[in-house]
Design an enzyme around this catalytic site. Structure first.
Site, PDB file in Angstrom:
ATOM      1  N   LYS A  95      -4.096  11.811  -7.086  1.00 40.89           N
ATOM      2  CA  LYS A  95      -4.626  11.913  -5.479  1.00 40.89           C
ATOM      3  C   LYS A  95      -3.432  11.958  -4.708  1.00 40.89           C
ATOM      4  CE  LYS A  95      -5.489   8.489  -3.073  1.00 40.89           C
ATOM      5  NZ  LYS A  95      -5.164   8.964  -1.619  1.00 40.89           N
ATOM      6  N   GLU A 110       6.823   3.126  -8.249  1.00 40.85           N
ATOM      7  CA  GLU A 110       7.997   3.450  -7.580  1.00 40.85           C
ATOM      8  C   GLU A 110       7.879   2.873  -6.075  1.00 40.85           C
ATOM      9  OE1 GLU A 110      10.576   4.697  -9.028  1.00 40.85           O
ATOM     10  OE2 GLU A 110       9.880   5.390 -10.815  1.00 40.85           O
ATOM     11  N   CYS A 121      12.459   6.833   0.540  1.00 40.28           N
ATOM     12  CA  CYS A 121      12.517   5.335   0.062  1.00 40.28           C
ATOM     13  C   CYS A 121      13.904   5.251  -0.279  1.00 40.28           C
ATOM     14  CB  CYS A 121      11.694   5.128  -1.028  1.00 40.28           C
ATOM     15  SG  CYS A 121      11.858   6.280  -2.237  1.00 40.28           S
ATOM     16  N   GLU A 144      11.131  -3.416   5.381  1.00 42.66           N
ATOM     17  CA  GLU A 144      11.287  -1.769   5.246  1.00 42.66           C
ATOM     18  C   GLU A 144      10.494  -1.052   6.296  1.00 42.66           C
ATOM     19  OE1 GLU A 144       8.569   0.425   2.312  1.00 42.66           O
ATOM     20  OE2 GLU A 144      10.557   1.712   1.852  1.00 42.66           O
TER      21      GLU A 144
HETATM   22  O1  TXE Z   1       1.223   3.766   1.658  1.00 37.02           O
HETATM   23  P1  TXE Z   1       0.214   3.459   0.378  1.00 37.02           P
HETATM   24  P2  TXE Z   1       1.150   3.559   3.151  1.00 37.02           P
HETATM   25  C1  TXE Z   1       6.144   2.221   2.369  1.00 37.02           C
HETATM   26  C2  TXE Z   1       6.405   2.427   3.776  1.00 37.02           C
HETATM   27  C3  TXE Z   1       5.138   2.385   4.496  1.00 37.02           C
HETATM   28  C4  TXE Z   1       4.192   1.576   3.850  1.00 37.02           C
HETATM   29  C5  TXE Z   1       2.834   1.921   3.740  1.00 37.02           C
HETATM   30  O2  TXE Z   1       6.789   1.228   4.327  1.00 37.02           O
HETATM   31  O3  TXE Z   1       5.418   1.835   5.902  1.00 37.02           O
HETATM   32  O4  TXE Z   1       4.658   1.730   2.271  1.00 37.02           O
HETATM   33  O5  TXE Z   1       2.323   3.274   3.607  1.00 37.02           O
HETATM   34  C6  TXE Z   1      -2.773   5.462  -2.256  1.00 37.02           C
HETATM   35  N1  TXE Z   1      -5.716   1.823  -4.720  1.00 37.02           N
HETATM   36  N2  TXE Z   1       5.991   3.529   1.631  1.00 37.02           N
HETATM   37  O6  TXE Z   1       0.024   2.493   3.693  1.00 37.02           O
HETATM   38  O7  TXE Z   1      -1.129   2.901   1.112  1.00 37.02           O
HETATM   39  C7  TXE Z   1      -2.869   6.080  -0.878  1.00 37.02           C
HETATM   40  O8  TXE Z   1      -4.160   6.603  -0.510  1.00 37.02           O
HETATM   41  C8  TXE Z   1      -5.087   3.254  -5.249  1.00 37.02           C
HETATM   42  C9  TXE Z   1       7.116   3.716   0.811  1.00 37.02           C
HETATM   43  O9  TXE Z   1       0.932   4.969   3.637  1.00 37.02           O
HETATM   44  O10 TXE Z   1       0.927   2.583  -0.621  1.00 37.02           O
HETATM   45  C10 TXE Z   1      -1.663   6.911  -0.930  1.00 37.02           C
HETATM   46  O11 TXE Z   1      -1.994   7.943  -1.973  1.00 37.02           O
HETATM   47  N3  TXE Z   1      -4.245   3.955  -4.445  1.00 37.02           N
HETATM   48  C11 TXE Z   1       6.904   4.732  -0.472  1.00 37.02           C
HETATM   49  C12 TXE Z   1      -0.381   6.062  -1.842  1.00 37.02           C
HETATM   50  O12 TXE Z   1      -1.481   5.012  -2.223  1.00 37.02           O
HETATM   51  C13 TXE Z   1      -4.117   3.484  -3.191  1.00 37.02           C
HETATM   52  C14 TXE Z   1       6.428   6.207   0.456  1.00 37.02           C
HETATM   53  C15 TXE Z   1       0.472   5.432  -1.144  1.00 37.02           C
HETATM   54  O13 TXE Z   1      -0.027   4.788   0.074  1.00 37.02           O
HETATM   55  C16 TXE Z   1      -4.714   2.369  -2.688  1.00 37.02           C
HETATM   56  C17 TXE Z   1       5.035   5.804   1.285  1.00 37.02           C
HETATM   57  C18 TXE Z   1      -5.530   1.455  -3.710  1.00 37.02           C
HETATM   58  N4  TXE Z   1      -6.289   0.296  -3.128  1.00 37.02           N
HETATM   59  C19 TXE Z   1       5.054   4.431   2.093  1.00 37.02           C
HETATM   60  N5  TXE Z   1      -4.323   2.128  -1.413  1.00 37.02           N
HETATM   61  C20 TXE Z   1       8.067   5.222  -1.281  1.00 37.02           C
HETATM   62  N6  TXE Z   1       8.153   4.339  -2.227  1.00 37.02           N
HETATM   63  O14 TXE Z   1       8.653   6.334  -1.087  1.00 37.02           O
HETATM   64  C21 TXE Z   1      -3.738   3.097  -1.081  1.00 37.02           C
HETATM   65  N7  TXE Z   1      -3.325   4.001  -2.130  1.00 37.02           N
END
Ligand code: TXE
Length: 480
Positions: free
Chosen positions: A174, A249, A283, A384
């Site tokens: 996904k 990650e 990140c 962050e």
């Molecule tokens: O990330 P999410 P978000 C950090 C950055 C950002 C914060 C939130 O600080 O502001 O995270 O971003 C999926 N079960 N990073 O809310 O929600 C979601 O659909 C399974 C750092 O956009 O963590 C997406 O595909 N999956 C980071 C993925 O998780 C779930 C890069 C990431 O989204 C889920 C991005 C669940 N319950 C944001 N809930 C990096 N490490 O580079 C969400 N997802």
């Protein structure tokens, strides 16, 4: 309207509930497409396809797997322009960046793991005294889940699915609901390359619905996830009672430590990049900059001057250095931190304001922002932000900066600028992170372990580490 569909068993499908989510173009704030709001049923369908493909795929020769993966890489190369445009439109990043980094890297991921699998070996241990020989089989796990974020959409999506497939698994994947487009385009490329149906299945939708169904599925036995730390913690909690293999990650708040004996010009140019590349939404960006007090004033003047020159513009313009942030809620989150910095007595040295571009007034643009902080203890230095915002502050002693660097809850990466070898060796061993760059930033070699410690996650991906993650070791002991 660009309509994204689920890719299951080699075909494109509407979501089972026929519910759709709007897809926004960050450069102008307009809805330009629809994506499936998939649920448990769609994930179930994807799992079924993956499960039935597994028997055959896991027994397919390494040469054949490798051949198909290299064909996928070639398919990505052949579609470079189309994919780069789609990525830039979906994410807001400059087109030149998508074309020179994101898409080429997606193709490298397939090429690299297609080659790596033919070199992946297992260990054997002979004990002549006991007349025994042990060898370790590395067997594919079965159906695995790959969940990726929006900042480097195709780059990180393929970083997970390529090693998973190379190792003989079948995948339910996904991409982020915020940037689904290039993962959707990948479906056609995969079919053209001849990957057997069901080996890769792509389900689109929100984390709460489609993502949650993947992590809860009892027969998806390993999850590779990149995203926010809070989501990572949630995934760990849900999957722990099912004893799934996990690779997480997560976020970072990486120190960039600058000593006065560094190559100044090189450091300055790279620090501008490590602060604001991809609108600071990587990140690995060095968002906490610590500068030795002897060069602090000079750095402050030069850095601010260089940052002011960065053009904030429409992603399609070739001289744009800072494009649009990925979404309205994300822009609002980043801007809130600028307010917090002011409340905490930070000094905004440049930037700090939303940018309204002519003809794209509703786009999500923000000036690259440099904040001078009075102490490393403030929130903007600890949390962050994940946008074009960095903090700067001086230090006097090596131990002092090491303590500040390590005080973070995160432990992903660090950058060190010095020509003092003794200091570099000492500090690299003491920095509490998974990756350290000395006199450079984000130089990536796909063979190296990638990942962090503390709240930046668990496990390592990259090279044989990724192939180890996507296989189960089984030891066999034979007495002769
Ligand atoms: O990330 P999410 P978000 C950090 C950055 C950002 C914060 C939130 O600080 O502001 O995270 O971003 C999926 N079960 N990073 O809310 O929600 C979601 O659909 C399974 C750092 O956009 O963590 C997406 O595909 N999956 C980071 C993925 O998780 C779930 C890069 C990431 O989204 C889920 C991005 C669940 N319950 C944001 N809930 C990096 N490490 O580079 C969400 N997802």
């Amino acid at each position: 309207m660009d309509i994204v569909k689920n890719y299951i068993n080699g075909d494109f499908h509407n979501p089972s509930n026929n519910e759709w989510i709007n897809n926004y173009n960050p450069s102008d704030g307009k809805v330009y497409g629809k994506i499936p709001n998939s649920n448990k049923k769609d994930v179930q369908k994807a799992h079924k396809a993956a499960k039935s493909a597994f028997q055959k795929w896991s027994k397919t020769s390494l040469e054949e797997r490798s051949r198909i993966m290299i064909k996928i890489a070639e398919g990505i190369d052949a579609n470079l322009d189309r994919l780069a445009k789609a990525e830039s439109k979906d994410n807001g990043k400059p087109l030149w960046l998508a074309k020179s980094v994101d898409i080429p890297r997606a193709s490298s991921n397939f090429r690299f793991f297609g080659n790596a699998i033919t070199q992946f070996a297992s260990e054997s241990h002979e004990n002549v005294g006991d007349n025994t020989i042990n060898y370790t089989l590395r067997q594919p796990i079965g159906v695995v889940g790959c969940i990726s974020p929006w900042n480097l959409p195709l780059y990180l999506f393929t970083w997970k699915i390529a090693p998973a497939i190379a190792a003989g698994n079948c995948v339910v994947a996904k991409p982020s609901e915020i940037t689904p487009m290039t993962a959707y385009c990948l479906g056609e490329i995969i079919n053209d390359a001849g990957l057997p149906k069901g080996v890769l299945n792509i389900v689109h939708g929100t984390g709460e619905s489609a993502g949650q169904a993947i992590i809860e599925h009892p027969d998806i036995k390993a999850i590779s996830f990149t995203g926010g730390t809070a989501t990572g913690a949630h995934i760990a909690k849900i999957t722990a009672p099912m004893f799934k293999k996990l690779s997480l990650e997560l976020g970072g708040k990486n120190p960039n430590i600058i000593f006065d004996d560094c190559d100044y010009d090189d450091m300055l140019t790279t620090t501008v990049r490590s602060s604001f590349a991809n609108q600071g939404q990587i990140c690995l960006c060095g968002s906490r900059i610590f500068i030795e007090d002897t060069i602090y004033e000079q750095f402050k003047t030069d850095f601010v001057e260089r940052v002011k020159e960065l053009k904030v513009g429409h992603p399609s313009e070739s001289d744009t250095k800072v494009g649009a942030l990925v979404s309205k809620p994300h822009l609002e989150k980043v801007m809130q931190y600028i307010d917090i910095a002011k409340e905490e007595n930070g000094t905004i040295l440049c930037g700090g304001n939303q940018v309204v571009l002519k003809n794209y007034e509703n786009g999500y643009y923000l000036e690259p922002t440099v904040i001078e902080v009075p102490t490393d203890e403030c929130r903007v230095n600890k949390e962050e932000i994940f946008g074009p915002v960095v903090t700067i502050m001086p230090f006097t002693k090596e131990n002092e900066v090491l303590t500040m660097a390590n005080k973070s809850d995160y432990g992903l990466s660090a950058t060190l600028w010095t020509n003092n070898l003794k200091r570099a060796i000492k500090m690299t061993s003491q920095l509490q992170v998974g990756i350290v760059w000395v006199n450079t930033w984000m130089m990536r070699d796909l063979r190296t372990p990638f990942g962090g410690i503390k709240t930046s996650g668990i496990g390592r991906e990259g090279g044989f580490e990724a192939l180890r993650f996507f296989t189960e070791p089984k030891n066999v002991c034979i007495k002769y």
